[in-house]
Design an enzyme around this catalytic site. Structure first.
Site, short mmCIF file in Angstrom:
data_model
loop_
_atom_site.label_atom_id
_atom_site.label_comp_id
_atom_site.label_asym_id
_atom_site.label_seq_id
_atom_site.Cartn_x
_atom_site.Cartn_y
_atom_site.Cartn_z
N HIS A 12 0.88 -1.20 0.00
CA HIS A 12 0.00 0.00 0.00
C HIS A 12 0.90 1.23 0.00
O HIS A 12 1.44 1.61 1.04
CB HIS A 12 -0.91 -0.01 1.23
CG HIS A 12 -1.89 1.13 1.26
ND1 HIS A 12 -3.23 0.95 1.51
CD2 HIS A 12 -1.74 2.47 1.07
CE1 HIS A 12 -3.86 2.12 1.48
NE2 HIS A 12 -2.96 3.07 1.22
N HIS A 14 1.70 5.30 -1.64
CA HIS A 14 1.34 6.50 -2.41
C HIS A 14 2.61 7.11 -2.99
O HIS A 14 3.51 7.51 -2.24
CB HIS A 14 0.66 7.54 -1.50
CG HIS A 14 -0.63 7.04 -0.92
ND1 HIS A 14 -1.84 7.21 -1.56
CD2 HIS A 14 -0.89 6.36 0.22
CE1 HIS A 14 -2.80 6.65 -0.82
NE2 HIS A 14 -2.24 6.12 0.26
N ARG A 16 2.30 9.55 -5.55
CA ARG A 16 1.94 10.86 -6.16
C ARG A 16 2.40 10.90 -7.63
O ARG A 16 2.63 9.86 -8.23
CB ARG A 16 2.54 12.04 -5.37
CG ARG A 16 2.39 11.95 -3.86
CD ARG A 16 0.96 11.83 -3.41
NE ARG A 16 0.84 11.96 -1.96
CZ ARG A 16 -0.18 11.51 -1.26
NH1 ARG A 16 -1.17 10.85 -1.83
NH2 ARG A 16 -0.23 11.68 0.04
N ASN A 40 -5.04 7.38 -5.97
CA ASN A 40 -5.74 8.62 -5.62
C ASN A 40 -4.95 9.87 -6.02
O ASN A 40 -4.62 10.71 -5.21
CB ASN A 40 -6.07 8.66 -4.11
CG ASN A 40 -4.85 8.61 -3.20
OD1 ASN A 40 -3.82 8.06 -3.57
ND2 ASN A 40 -4.95 9.20 -2.02
N HIS A 168 -4.80 -0.86 5.62
CA HIS A 168 -4.30 -0.17 6.83
C HIS A 168 -5.24 -0.31 8.02
O HIS A 168 -5.77 0.68 8.52
CB HIS A 168 -3.99 1.30 6.55
CG HIS A 168 -4.98 2.05 5.70
ND1 HIS A 168 -6.32 2.08 5.97
CD2 HIS A 168 -4.81 2.79 4.58
CE1 HIS A 168 -6.93 2.81 5.06
NE2 HIS A 168 -6.05 3.25 4.21
N HIS A 244 3.37 14.33 1.84
CA HIS A 244 2.81 15.65 1.57
C HIS A 244 3.95 16.64 1.82
O HIS A 244 4.77 16.41 2.73
CB HIS A 244 1.67 15.98 2.55
CG HIS A 244 0.46 15.13 2.38
ND1 HIS A 244 -0.52 15.39 1.44
CD2 HIS A 244 0.05 14.01 3.02
CE1 HIS A 244 -1.48 14.48 1.53
NE2 HIS A 244 -1.16 13.62 2.47
N ALA A 256 -3.59 14.64 5.75
CA ALA A 256 -3.43 13.33 6.40
C ALA A 256 -2.41 12.49 5.64
O ALA A 256 -2.47 12.39 4.41
CB ALA A 256 -4.77 12.61 6.44
C1 NCD Z 1 -3.42 8.98 2.21
C2 NCD Z 1 -2.93 10.04 1.20
O1 NCD Z 1 -2.38 11.06 1.64
O2 NCD Z 1 -3.08 9.81 0.00
N1 NCD Z 1 -3.48 9.58 3.51
C3 NCD Z 1 -3.47 8.94 4.69
O3 NCD Z 1 -3.61 9.60 5.73
N2 NCD Z 1 -3.28 7.65 4.77
C4 NCD Z 1 -4.72 8.43 1.77
C5 NCD Z 1 -5.16 7.20 2.50
O4 NCD Z 1 -4.60 6.11 2.32
O5 NCD Z 1 -6.08 7.31 3.31
ZN ZN Z 2 -3.24 5.06 1.63
#
Ligand code: NCD
Ligand code: ZN
Length: 335
Positions: A12, A14, A16, A40, A168, A244, A256
């Site tokens: 899992h 991210h 970007r 996402n 998660h 982020h 988040a």
């Molecule tokens: C994730 C994100 O920033 O894309 N943020 C998070 O707090 N985990 C999105 C997600 O998996 O919920």
């Molecule tokens: Zn996530």
């Protein structure tokens, strides 16, 4: 002391896109053999064309590293059998977000009645495409995952052939579902094994530990540790590393997401070592995922040594978990 991990996987992640991807993708591809890439983006990944372009963008930043990005689509209840059959060769799974529940999930599903989702979920079942779920209701923040249990139960019962991954997980209730439904699986993050809500808001507010789902109570963390440290066969490591820029975290309206990709393996080694469970790290970070998903990642050996590692204060604009602190394990070599 040293251990060697074989083809670790992050189920899992991210990454970007654009400039952020160029900074963070190599931090995963260096030490992981592959990762499930979350869809996402803005806009979310919903077409074959987008999947192909995004995969190319990831390869462009990771090509030296023998790393497979296992691509996903952003769930829409309009996906029909013909579309899914065509896209199946390009993706490993489909990720479902309740609308507005987390970062960039505005286009997610608004009703979770399985009748509305039936066409797509039946097609996914038939084609053997796993469903990955962000399991939170829109209730009170500490109750959101617990309130989602009935949704997981309904999905698991209504679509018995569908592999459903509870992403998660953060609660004891979710942990207990695993042994009750043969088609439910789970990923667990590093940070949810380490922190509780106390660490986020119990003292001074820690924006870099703020994520969705929020870290919960001590008994919840215990239940997650029990699963991970014993490498429960239906559980996989998924970092949910979610970068982020600092300006979006240290701000009024903190985004988040916890950024853990570059420190995940040393921190996991430290944790499993602390509980004398190092033998179970290999199934937790790779073998279980290979059996659950039926994937064979590229061969990669990651040698971790019990030596001090000072975590950088930032990677580009992104602040990692444990920034500036010392971990007691480090990555010695990747081959
Ligand atoms: C994730 C994100 O920033 O894309 N943020 C998070 O707090 N985990 C999105 C997600 O998996 O919920
Ligand atoms: Zn996530």
């Amino acid at each position: 002391m040293k251990i060697t991990l074989h083809s670790p996987l992050d189920m899992h992640l991210h990454l970007r896109d654009k400039e952020m991807l160029k900074v963070v993708a190599p931090l995963s591809s260096k030490s992981f053999a592959g990762a499930i890439i979350m869809p996402n983006l803005v806009p979310p990944i919903t077409t074959i064309e987008q999947v192909k372009n995004y995969r190319e963008e990831i390869y462009a930043s990771t090509k030296e590293d023998n790393f497979i990005p296992y691509m996903t689509l952003f769930f829409k209840d309009s996906y029909d059998y013909d579309f899914l059959k065509e896209v199946k060769g390009f993706i490993t799974a489909i990720k479902l977000y309740p609308a507005g529940i987390t970062t960039n999930s505005e286009g997610g599903v608004s009703g979770l009645d399985s009748k509305d989702l039936a066409m797509t979920l039946e097609a996914m079942s038939e084609l053997g495409i796993p469903l990955l779920v962000h399991g939170e209701s829109n209730g009170f923040v500490m109750d959101r995952e617990r309130e989602f249990v009935t949704v997981y139960e309904r999905l698991a019962t209504d679509f018995p052939k569908l592999k459903i991954v509870m992403e998660h997980i953060t609660t004891k209730d979710s942990a207990e579902l695993l042994d009750r439904y043969p088609n439910l699986y789970a990923t667990i993050t590093l940070h949810h094994l380490l922190i509780t809500l106390d660490d986020v808001v119990g003292g001074l507010l820690k924006p870099h530990l703020f994520c969705k789902p929020i870290a919960k109570r001590y008994e919840d963390r215990e239940a997650l540790l029990e699963l991970a440290l014993n490498a429960h066969p239906k559980v996989m490591f998924g970092s949910d590393s979610a970068p982020h820029p600092r300006s979006k975290k240290e701000s009024c309206g903190c985004a988040a997401g916890v950024f853990t990709a570059p420190i995940a393996l040393p921190a996991l080694a430290e944790l499993f070592d602390k509980y004398s469970k190092l033998d179970n790290l290999q199934p937790f970070v790779s073998d279980n995922a290979q059996s659950i998903y039926g994937i064979t990642p590229p061969k990669k050996e990651v040698v971790l040594a019990k030596e001090s590692f000072k975590v950088p204060s930032s990677y580009g604009e992104v602040v990692p978990m444990f920034a500036g602190e010392e971990l007691s394990w480090k990555i010695e070599e990747v081959r």
